[in-house]
Design a protein around this motif. Structure first.
Motif, PDB file in Angstrom:
ATOM      1  N   ASN A 142       2.033   3.350 -43.592  1.00 43.65           N
ATOM      2  CA  ASN A 142       3.275   3.663 -42.880  1.00 43.65           C
ATOM      3  C   ASN A 142       3.049   4.760 -41.847  1.00 43.65           C
ATOM      4  O   ASN A 142       2.141   5.580 -41.970  1.00 43.65           O
ATOM      5  CB  ASN A 142       4.350   4.110 -43.884  1.00 43.65           C
ATOM      6  CG  ASN A 142       4.715   2.997 -44.849  1.00 43.65           C
ATOM      7  OD1 ASN A 142       4.721   1.827 -44.476  1.00 43.65           O
ATOM      8  ND2 ASN A 142       5.017   3.366 -46.088  1.00 43.65           N
ATOM      9  N   ASP A 143       3.934   4.808 -40.850  1.00 35.93           N
ATOM     10  CA  ASP A 143       3.876   5.828 -39.803  1.00 35.93           C
ATOM     11  C   ASP A 143       2.488   5.891 -39.177  1.00 35.93           C
ATOM     12  O   ASP A 143       1.777   6.903 -39.239  1.00 35.93           O
ATOM     13  CB  ASP A 143       4.256   7.201 -40.359  1.00 35.93           C
ATOM     14  CG  ASP A 143       5.685   7.221 -40.890  1.00 35.93           C
ATOM     15  OD1 ASP A 143       6.522   6.486 -40.331  1.00 35.93           O
ATOM     16  OD2 ASP A 143       5.933   7.953 -41.853  1.00 35.93           O
ATOM     17  N   VAL A 144       2.072   4.775 -38.602  1.00 36.58           N
ATOM     18  CA  VAL A 144       0.747   4.691 -37.994  1.00 36.58           C
ATOM     19  C   VAL A 144       0.713   5.517 -36.720  1.00 36.58           C
ATOM     20  O   VAL A 144       1.556   5.355 -35.836  1.00 36.58           O
ATOM     21  CB  VAL A 144       0.390   3.222 -37.675  1.00 36.58           C
ATOM     22  CG1 VAL A 144      -0.958   3.155 -36.969  1.00 36.58           C
ATOM     23  CG2 VAL A 144       0.375   2.391 -38.940  1.00 36.58           C
ATOM     24  N   ASN A 145      -0.258   6.404 -36.624  1.00 39.45           N
ATOM     25  CA  ASN A 145      -0.486   7.146 -35.392  1.00 39.45           C
ATOM     26  C   ASN A 145      -1.321   6.247 -34.473  1.00 39.45           C
ATOM     27  O   ASN A 145      -2.538   6.123 -34.640  1.00 39.45           O
ATOM     28  CB  ASN A 145      -1.217   8.461 -35.678  1.00 39.45           C
ATOM     29  CG  ASN A 145      -1.499   9.251 -34.412  1.00 39.45           C
ATOM     30  OD1 ASN A 145      -1.115   8.864 -33.312  1.00 39.45           O
ATOM     31  ND2 ASN A 145      -2.195  10.368 -34.571  1.00 39.45           N
ATOM     32  N   TYR A 146      -0.665   5.614 -33.512  1.00 39.68           N
ATOM     33  CA  TYR A 146      -1.359   4.678 -32.645  1.00 39.68           C
ATOM     34  C   TYR A 146      -2.403   5.389 -31.782  1.00 39.68           C
ATOM     35  O   TYR A 146      -3.362   4.758 -31.330  1.00 39.68           O
ATOM     36  CB  TYR A 146      -0.363   3.927 -31.762  1.00 39.68           C
ATOM     37  CG  TYR A 146       0.418   2.886 -32.528  1.00 39.68           C
ATOM     38  CD1 TYR A 146      -0.099   1.609 -32.714  1.00 39.68           C
ATOM     39  CD2 TYR A 146       1.652   3.188 -33.095  1.00 39.68           C
ATOM     40  CE1 TYR A 146       0.601   0.658 -33.441  1.00 39.68           C
ATOM     41  CE2 TYR A 146       2.359   2.249 -33.817  1.00 39.68           C
ATOM     42  CZ  TYR A 146       1.834   0.980 -33.983  1.00 39.68           C
ATOM     43  OH  TYR A 146       2.523   0.045 -34.703  1.00 39.68           O
TER      44      TYR A 146
ATOM     45  N   GLU B 249      -0.728  11.913 -29.432  1.00 37.56           N
ATOM     46  CA  GLU B 249      -0.198  11.506 -30.740  1.00 37.56           C
ATOM     47  C   GLU B 249       1.095  10.756 -30.519  1.00 37.56           C
ATOM     48  O   GLU B 249       2.078  11.301 -30.024  1.00 37.56           O
ATOM     49  CB  GLU B 249       0.047  12.724 -31.618  1.00 37.56           C
ATOM     50  CG  GLU B 249       0.510  12.373 -33.025  1.00 37.56           C
ATOM     51  CD  GLU B 249       0.619  13.592 -33.915  1.00 37.56           C
ATOM     52  OE1 GLU B 249       1.314  13.504 -34.943  1.00 37.56           O
ATOM     53  OE2 GLU B 249       0.018  14.633 -33.572  1.00 37.56           O
ATOM     54  N   THR B 250       1.097   9.489 -30.881  1.00 35.35           N
ATOM     55  CA  THR B 250       2.288   8.663 -30.696  1.00 35.35           C
ATOM     56  C   THR B 250       2.397   7.675 -31.845  1.00 35.35           C
ATOM     57  O   THR B 250       1.384   7.115 -32.291  1.00 35.35           O
ATOM     58  CB  THR B 250       2.238   7.901 -29.351  1.00 35.35           C
ATOM     59  OG1 THR B 250       3.352   7.017 -29.261  1.00 35.35           O
ATOM     60  CG2 THR B 250       0.953   7.102 -29.201  1.00 35.35           C
ATOM     61  N   TYR B 251       3.617   7.492 -32.322  1.00 30.33           N
ATOM     62  CA  TYR B 251       3.855   6.571 -33.430  1.00 30.33           C
ATOM     63  C   TYR B 251       4.553   5.300 -32.959  1.00 30.33           C
ATOM     64  O   TYR B 251       5.106   4.554 -33.751  1.00 30.33           O
ATOM     65  CB  TYR B 251       4.679   7.273 -34.519  1.00 30.33           C
ATOM     66  CG  TYR B 251       3.905   8.392 -35.173  1.00 30.33           C
ATOM     67  CD1 TYR B 251       3.095   8.144 -36.270  1.00 30.33           C
ATOM     68  CD2 TYR B 251       3.960   9.692 -34.666  1.00 30.33           C
ATOM     69  CE1 TYR B 251       2.369   9.165 -36.865  1.00 30.33           C
ATOM     70  CE2 TYR B 251       3.226  10.714 -35.255  1.00 30.33           C
ATOM     71  CZ  TYR B 251       2.430  10.447 -36.354  1.00 30.33           C
ATOM     72  OH  TYR B 251       1.698  11.449 -36.927  1.00 30.33           O
ATOM     73  N   SER B 252       4.518   5.071 -31.659  1.00 28.91           N
ATOM     74  CA  SER B 252       5.031   3.842 -31.074  1.00 28.91           C
ATOM     75  C   SER B 252       4.053   3.380 -29.993  1.00 28.91           C
ATOM     76  O   SER B 252       3.639   4.194 -29.155  1.00 28.91           O
ATOM     77  CB  SER B 252       6.418   4.060 -30.457  1.00 28.91           C
ATOM     78  OG  SER B 252       6.819   2.903 -29.720  1.00 28.91           O
TER      79      SER B 252
ATOM     80  N   GLN C  27      -4.656   0.435 -40.444  1.00 28.25           N
ATOM     81  CA  GLN C  27      -3.422   0.127 -39.736  1.00 28.25           C
ATOM     82  C   GLN C  27      -2.323  -0.344 -40.674  1.00 28.25           C
ATOM     83  O   GLN C  27      -1.204  -0.590 -40.242  1.00 28.25           O
ATOM     84  CB  GLN C  27      -3.685  -0.947 -38.677  1.00 28.25           C
ATOM     85  CG  GLN C  27      -4.677  -0.524 -37.616  1.00 28.25           C
ATOM     86  CD  GLN C  27      -4.925  -1.618 -36.607  1.00 28.25           C
ATOM     87  OE1 GLN C  27      -4.093  -2.486 -36.378  1.00 28.25           O
ATOM     88  NE2 GLN C  27      -6.090  -1.589 -35.979  1.00 28.25           N
TER      89      GLN C  27
ATOM     90  N   ASN D  28      -7.166  13.299 -31.783  1.00 28.52           N
ATOM     91  CA  ASN D  28      -7.250  11.992 -32.456  1.00 28.52           C
ATOM     92  C   ASN D  28      -8.698  11.611 -32.749  1.00 28.52           C
ATOM     93  O   ASN D  28      -8.991  10.989 -33.778  1.00 28.52           O
ATOM     94  CB  ASN D  28      -6.597  10.905 -31.597  1.00 28.52           C
ATOM     95  CG  ASN D  28      -5.086  11.020 -31.575  1.00 28.52           C
ATOM     96  OD1 ASN D  28      -4.472  11.373 -32.574  1.00 28.52           O
ATOM     97  ND2 ASN D  28      -4.477  10.729 -30.442  1.00 28.52           N
TER      98      ASN D  28
END
Length: 269
Positions: A229-233, A34-37, A226, A52
């Motif tokens: 906001n705050d997309v979990n890449y 889980e990453t938001y960047s 996509q 995910n």
């Protein structure tokens, strides 16, 4: 010197292979966390999880997008093989006035980039009342590329086979189904793989004619999630992996026929 040259070529091939696989490795690693960047990913295997992939299946409409893509791609491949094989057989073995001229005339659309035809196709689709249906997503899938590939395979069949079939009283339909189709099977599989992949990954046209989850394909659906906001890449990459797997699996299971069809060796089997 020859050994040095071979070693250099081998290292170059390995380097290019690693470079080509790097995006897929990044997509896989990112999908397991889980990453938001998109730049902050961990290489600690103990932190990897399949959450995910579970979350992406709970996204509203995801299963519909997946089933729509599968239906459109499979139906489009069957439609393409029917149309292109019949046209290829006619151009290769039937003589009629303007045969060659008509064949080369069909090359003209290949010179026109698809984005240039989007607006006329969209207007035509609207006039026919086919917006937000499967018809505009399936009917345009066949193209001249499939006809060219299959025609070359049909031309490669020895004419003696056709002459013997004629002497035995075989009709064109029987020749096509009993001789042509079995002989050019590797080429047909090659065309099926190419068009399945192209249909599955298509984005621009489905994005224009699909307005609801009832007809949205997987690439279109993934592009829509996509924009929040705050997309979990990690979840986005999990969806991308799900989009990547079907064409990859199709090629993995049929690559032997694909290579035979591309090189022309399939006609000798």
């Amino acid at each position: 010197m020859k050994k040095i040259g071979n070693c250099f070529i081998g290292m170059l091939v390995i380097l290019l292979t690693a470079f080509m696989l790097l995006p897929f490795a990044y997509m896989l690693v990112c999908s397991l966390q889980e990453t938001y960047s998109p730049y902050l990913i961990s290489f600690d295997i103990s932190t990897y999880t399949l959450d995910n992939y579970k979350k992406i299946f709970h996204v509203s409409g995801f299963t519909s997008w997946l089933s729509n893509s599968l239906f459109i791609s499979v139906t489009g491949v069957v439609w393409t093989l029917c149309i292109c094989s019949l046209a290829a057989f006619a151009f290769a073995k039937k003589r009629f006035p303007g045969n060659d001229k008509l064949f080369f005339l069909f090359f003209a659309p290949l010179c026109i980039p698809f984005p240039a035809t989007v607006v006329p196709l969209w207007l035509l689709t609207g006039r026919l009342g086919l917006m937000d249906t499967f018809w505009p997503l399936i009917l345009p899938i066949p193209s001249m590329l499939g006809v060219v590939l299959i025609r070359q395979a049909v031309i490669g069949i020895p004419k003696e086979m056709f002459e013997c079939a004629r002497l035995d009283g075989c009709s064109d339909r029987r020749i096509f189904t009993r001789i042509v189709i079995p002989v050019i099977r590797p080429v047909l599989i090659t065309v099926a793989i190419l068009y399945f992949t192209r249909s599955w990954n298509s984005l621009l046209w489905p994005l224009i004619v699909s307005n609801t989850d009832a007809t949205k394909t997987l690439p279109v659906g993934l592009s829509s999630i996509q924009g929040i906001n705050d997309v979990n890449y990690g979840m986005t990459m999990a969806g991308a992996m799900m989009n990547f797997l079907p064409p990859f699996l199709v090629y993995a299971f049929l690559h032997r026929y694909f290579l035979a069809g591309i090189t022309g060796n399939g006609l000798k089997n």
